[in-house]
Write an enzyme that holds these catalytic residues in place. Structure first.
Site, mmCIF file in Angstrom:
data_model
loop_
_atom_site.group_PDB
_atom_site.id
_atom_site.type_symbol
_atom_site.label_atom_id
_atom_site.label_comp_id
_atom_site.label_asym_id
_atom_site.label_seq_id
_atom_site.Cartn_x
_atom_site.Cartn_y
_atom_site.Cartn_z
ATOM 1 N N GLU A 119 -2.336 -3.223 -3.136
ATOM 2 C CA GLU A 119 -3.184 -3.869 -2.137
ATOM 3 C C GLU A 119 -4.028 -2.786 -1.458
ATOM 4 O O GLU A 119 -3.484 -1.724 -1.129
ATOM 5 C CB GLU A 119 -2.337 -4.595 -1.089
ATOM 6 C CG GLU A 119 -3.215 -5.455 -0.194
ATOM 7 C CD GLU A 119 -2.413 -6.256 0.841
ATOM 8 O OE1 GLU A 119 -1.184 -6.107 0.923
ATOM 9 O OE2 GLU A 119 -3.042 -7.028 1.567
ATOM 10 N N MET A 261 5.021 -2.810 1.741
ATOM 11 C CA MET A 261 4.197 -3.687 0.902
ATOM 12 C C MET A 261 5.052 -4.756 0.230
ATOM 13 O O MET A 261 6.089 -4.459 -0.346
ATOM 14 C CB MET A 261 3.476 -2.816 -0.144
ATOM 15 C CG MET A 261 2.574 -3.602 -1.072
ATOM 16 S SD MET A 261 1.225 -4.409 -0.162
ATOM 17 C CE MET A 261 1.024 -5.887 -1.163
ATOM 18 N N GLU A 296 7.805 -8.247 5.504
ATOM 19 C CA GLU A 296 7.572 -8.221 4.043
ATOM 20 C C GLU A 296 8.301 -9.379 3.376
ATOM 21 O O GLU A 296 7.776 -10.006 2.461
ATOM 22 C CB GLU A 296 8.006 -6.887 3.435
ATOM 23 C CG GLU A 296 7.369 -5.645 4.058
ATOM 24 C CD GLU A 296 5.873 -5.719 4.281
ATOM 25 O OE1 GLU A 296 5.178 -6.384 3.476
ATOM 26 O OE2 GLU A 296 5.383 -5.122 5.265
HETATM 27 N N1 TRP Z 1 0.293 -6.074 2.983
HETATM 28 C C1 TRP Z 1 0.945 -4.994 3.670
HETATM 29 C C2 TRP Z 1 1.636 -5.610 4.865
HETATM 30 O O1 TRP Z 1 1.041 -6.004 5.798
HETATM 31 C C3 TRP Z 1 -0.004 -3.938 4.151
HETATM 32 C C4 TRP Z 1 -0.199 -2.762 3.266
HETATM 33 C C5 TRP Z 1 0.745 -1.981 2.765
HETATM 34 C C6 TRP Z 1 -1.415 -2.183 2.870
HETATM 35 N N2 TRP Z 1 0.176 -0.949 2.074
HETATM 36 C C7 TRP Z 1 -1.129 -1.056 2.128
HETATM 37 C C8 TRP Z 1 -2.720 -2.509 3.074
HETATM 38 C C9 TRP Z 1 -2.116 -0.243 1.601
HETATM 39 C C10 TRP Z 1 -3.711 -1.715 2.542
HETATM 40 C C11 TRP Z 1 -3.411 -0.597 1.809
HETATM 41 O O2 TRP Z 1 2.777 -5.817 4.864
HETATM 42 ZN ZN ZN Z 2 1.640 -8.042 5.974
#
Ligand code: TRP
Ligand code: ZN
Length: 854
Positions: A119, A261, A296
């Site tokens: 992501e 993540m 998460e």
């Molecule tokens: N989706 C992740 C969260 O909010 C966020 C995230 C983790 C993220 N690593 C990242 C976003 C790297 C951008 C880039 O839990």
């Molecule tokens: Zn999130």
């Protein structure tokens, strides 16, 4: 070089081709790592004869369609293939060098383990693909690597097969039955300690739970596991949502750009949000782990089963999931304290974002670098917008909305409008005006005037709203604001509570049968993310601090009271008059300190003065030196006036083993240091007798307001003790970065050479440089500009090394508008230095160019 061009929400087009299945095969072999990607491609639009894939920083080896080599064109970030077919198999082979990948996006190495971060758009650094969240495919993944160095080979979904290969290598095969967008893909290969457990779901399905941590850290993985089990149980009981795979894995890595993540079935976490034991982690760390593990896990439904159509819809999953993790923390712990923490994030950080050059609505309309939009606006204001819907619909209406949302959209990639439509349809609450919160940026100012007619026993409130123009948007409309209100009688009784629906620019609300002039508790529980403007008298605030039914309202009243006193003293300083603190304030403060009935954690929040950054958000321009002087004065006056009470309370709490007691104890200890150096003994003793990190760190934080022999001695002791434990040394780095003395900066420059510091690890950089710029305002904004130089030099070092982290660090430098001209000019000069870099990342370019308005 990345192309620097904005993308617009209004230009969204559904994909002409989609990929239904993806077979990935990884041959992990250092710089010769090879990826083979076999996609089943389906065409939706016969007019399209070329397939354009996303890809970045890879060495392409071959491209085949249905087994035959084809012609292709490689652009900087694209691969264009002629494909006049309705369905075909596409095979792409490419090579990667994970060790050379310092951006921590795509496939990279963390302490000898391979791991991925996809992501938002990292999958395109692994293979050429339709790297957009509305392309959902079923993945099967084969990983092959050396068996000794990489005994664990992990990916999403269910384990299918494994076996030994020649040359000391082995393979594992995974299959994820749920279609997912590429950003949820994950792979991990390495050697770890493993904690295993099991969760039996409501429908009696066993789920294997695994937490992987660096060797030697098994004893620090239990709290994360316990948090995971609580999350799974909570999502069943509060949201009626059950887990859907046979296995749930969490891997902790030390090199990570963010907190964690939510990759399907295989979460990758920053070690900061996994590892904890009593010696090395504070109570706050424990709470943070519980919240992030929850966050998460909750994404499995709000993010994974239903995902985003495009990245402009990020708040669809993040705002909702932050709301869910906040509710989780509040159901498990103190609702009031959790709410106060969430309110502080909005008031201290989100309001600043709204009034700066990066202002955007929770659903942005244009983006240059998506990584720049993982913001407090999208996440935390997004969660406030969900919370307002919850206020308008009530818990049962809200849950009905969630149910309908999943009935309609499970397995789909959808928009924020789809979410609000489900909420509206399930509850028949009209959200047609409310949805403006998604597209309008900025912080509304809600001004309230009261009127009381004794003869008629009538009380009325005139409520006006106005949203100032923001950097991204000039026209603003009136919003639908849920305005939570309590009227409190002169003797402290609650006369009325109600949530008003404020919908127009100016509205009057009249309340009959109000026998005495009440004190209004306005915008209770921060029922909307707005700035409240009401001319409270000291008496009214003191009354609210004593009698408001809502604990959060009591805290809000104390913040308003302290803030008023600080601003009054700013005026005194400007008028060359003596500073002073109203006795009524001292009395109220003492009353809170001695209160037996209030939760100690809430008392600690009330005794913690509004931060300089929170105060700055209350005004349109600021003289930092004067503000800091006035704030210090008020703190010292109150602490001195209550010295005995602080000491008594401190002593009562010393041996109470609860996090609430510890937070108040540490708040008292810190305030005592403001009174006199004689109280250093308490800090020394606390440090020496500490049996947990909360107490050790509390002592060091109390001593961090100034240089002292004791501080140096204890800091040296801590350093010797924890030198080999990076996460614990991060706290030490942050203490150094937040020292309240003019010597702070020279130390930091030397500390960048310290064995515990490294520019390549985001946790280290954030602990030292990030903390300095964001949490040591007075030193960062030094008159000579050396604070800005230090941050700027770091950002320049990170521009190529890790653009995401570099761009996150820059926030305090682009929010310069409220400072004096001298400082503004220095900050702009620093930004100009960054803008002139030869290979400026798109991440930094977007922020700096907006800040300099070019
Ligand atoms: N989706 C992740 C969260 O909010 C966020 C995230 C983790 C993220 N690593 C990242 C976003 C790297 C951008 C880039 O839990
Ligand atoms: Zn999130």
């Amino acid at each position: 070089m990345t192309q620097i061009k904005a993308k617009y929400l209004k230009d969204y087009l559904s994909p002409a081709f989609t990929i239904t299945h993806l077979d990935l095969s990884f041959d992990l072999a250092g710089p010769n790592t090879q990826v083979t990607a076999k996609s089943q491609v389906v065409r939706h639009d016969d007019e399209q004869t070329t397939l354009v894939l996303d890809g970045d920083s890879m060495k392409l080896i071959s491209v085949k369609i249905n087994g035959a080599e084809v012609n292709y064109t490689q652009g900087e970030t694209t691969l264009t293939i002629e494909a006049d077919l309705n369905a075909f198999e596409l095979e792409i082979v490419n090579q990667l060098d994970p060790e050379a990948n310092s951006s921590l996006e795509g496939l990279y190495m963390s302490d000898g383990a391979y791991c991925t971060q996809c992501e938002a758009e990292g999958f395109r650094r692994i293979t050429y693909f339709l790297d957009r969240p509305d392309v959902l495919a079923i993945y099967s993944v084969r990983i092959e690597a050396d068996k000794v160095a990489f005994p664990y080979l992990l990916s999403n979904g269910n384990f299918m097969d494994q076996g030994d290969l020649e040359g000391g290598r082995h393979f594992v095969q995974w299959q994820d039955p749920f279609p997912k967008p590429a950003y949820l893909f994950a792979l991990v290969a390495g050697d770890f300690d493993l904690l295993e457990d099991e969760f039996i779901t409501r429908s009696k399905r066993p789920v294997k739970l695994q937490v992987f941590v660096d060797k030697g850290n098994l004893h620090k993985s239990h709290h994360a596991m316990a948090s995971l089990k609580k999350s799974m149980a909570w999502d069943e009981s509060r949201f009626d949502l059950e887990y859907d795979l046979d296995i749930y894995m969490i891997v902790a890595v030390d090199f990570f750009n963010m907190g964690a993540m939510e990759n399907k079935g295989l979460n990758v976490f920053n070690t900061k949000y996994v590892l904890a034991d009593i010696d090395s982690a504070t109570d706050d760390d424990y709470h943070g782990i519980e919240a992030v593990v929850g966050h998460e896990y909750f994404h499995n439904w709000t993010g994974n089963r239903v995902t985003c159509r495009d990245w402009f819809q990020l708040s669809l999953k993040e705002g909702l999931t932050v709301f869910r993790d906040q509710e989780f923390s509040s159901d498990l712990g103190s609702r009031a304290v959790n709410r106060i923490h969430a309110i502080k994030v909005i008031k201290n950080q989100q309001f600043a974002e709204d009034s700066g050059p990066m202002a955007h609505p929770i659903r942005p309309e244009s983006v240059i670098e998506m990584n720049n939009f993982y913001t407090v606006t999208v996440y935390n204001k997004g969660a406030e917008v969900i919370r307002m819907m919850h206020t308008l619909l009530g818990e049962s209406g809200f849950q009905a909305g969630m149910k309908l949302y999943f009935e309609r959209h499970d397995g789909q990639a959808v928009t924020c409008d789809d979410f609000t439509a489900a909420m509206q349809d399930a509850s028949s609450v009209d959200l047609s005006q409310f949805i403006l919160w998604y597209s309008q940026s900025g912080t509304p100012i809600v001004s309230v005037k009261e009127r009381y007619d004794e003869q008629k026993a009538q009380y009325s409130l005139l409520i006006e709203q106005f949203t100032p123009a923001t950097a991204d948007q000039t026209e603003k409309a009136a919003l639908h604001i849920p305005f939570d209100l309590e009227l409190i009688s002169p003797n402290g009784d609650s006369m009325l509570t109600e949530v008003l629906n404020v919908k127009s620019a100016s509205e009057e609300f009249v309340f009959d049968n109000i026998a005495h002039k009440p004190t209004p508790s306005l915008l209770q529980n921060f029922s909307a993310p707005v700035k409240l403007d009401f001319d409270y008298s000291v008496e009214q605030l003191v009354h609210l601090m004593r009698f408001a039914s809502s604990e959060v309202a009591r805290w809000e009243a104390s913040v308003a009271l302290f803030s008023q006193s600080i601003w009054a003293n700013v005026e005194n300083l400007n008028a060359k008059q003596a500073m002073h603190v109203d006795l009524r304030l001292t009395d109220a403060y003492r009353g809170i300190l001695l209160s037996e009935s209030l939760d100690p954690a809430l008392v600690a929040e009330i005794l913690t003065f509004p931060s300089v950054s929170a105060l700055i958000e209350q005004v349109s321009s600021v003289e930092l030196d004067i503000l800091a002087t006035a704030r210090d004065f008020v703190i010292e006056e109150l602490a001195s006036a209550c010295e005995d009470e602080l000491l008594t309370r401190y002593r009562e709490l010393v041996n109470i083993d609860s996090s609430a007691a510890r937070s108040l104890k540490n708040a008292c200890l810190l305030l005592l240091q403001r009174v006199s150096d004689q109280h250093q003994d308490h800090a020394k003793l606390q440090y020496e007798l500490a049996v947990n990190m909360t107490d050790s760190l509390g002592a060091l934080q109390a001593l961090n307001g100034a240089e002292s022999a004791l501080r140096s001695e204890l800091m040296a002791d801590y350093e010797t003790k924890w030198l080999e434990t990076p996460l614990v040394m991060d706290k030490w780095l942050t203490l150094q970065a937040t020292l309240g003395a003019d010597t702070c900066l020279e130390r930091l420059e030397a500390l960048t050479e310290h064995a515990s510091f490294s520019f390549s690890n985001p946790n280290r950089v954030r602990s030292l440089v990030g903390a300095f710029a964001a949490a040591n305002l007075v030193q960062f904004h030094r008159h000579d500009g050396k604070g800005y130089d230090f941050l700027t030099d770091t950002i320049i070092k990170l521009n190529k090394l890790n653009p995401q982290v570099a761009a996150r660090l820059i926030t305090p430098l682009i929010q310069f508008k409220k400072f004096d001209i001298h400082r503004q000019n220095l900050m702009k000069a620093s930004l100009a230095r960054i803008l002139a870099l030869p290979e400026l990342s798109s991440d930094l370019y977007e922020k700096v160019s907006k800040a300099l308005d070019c």
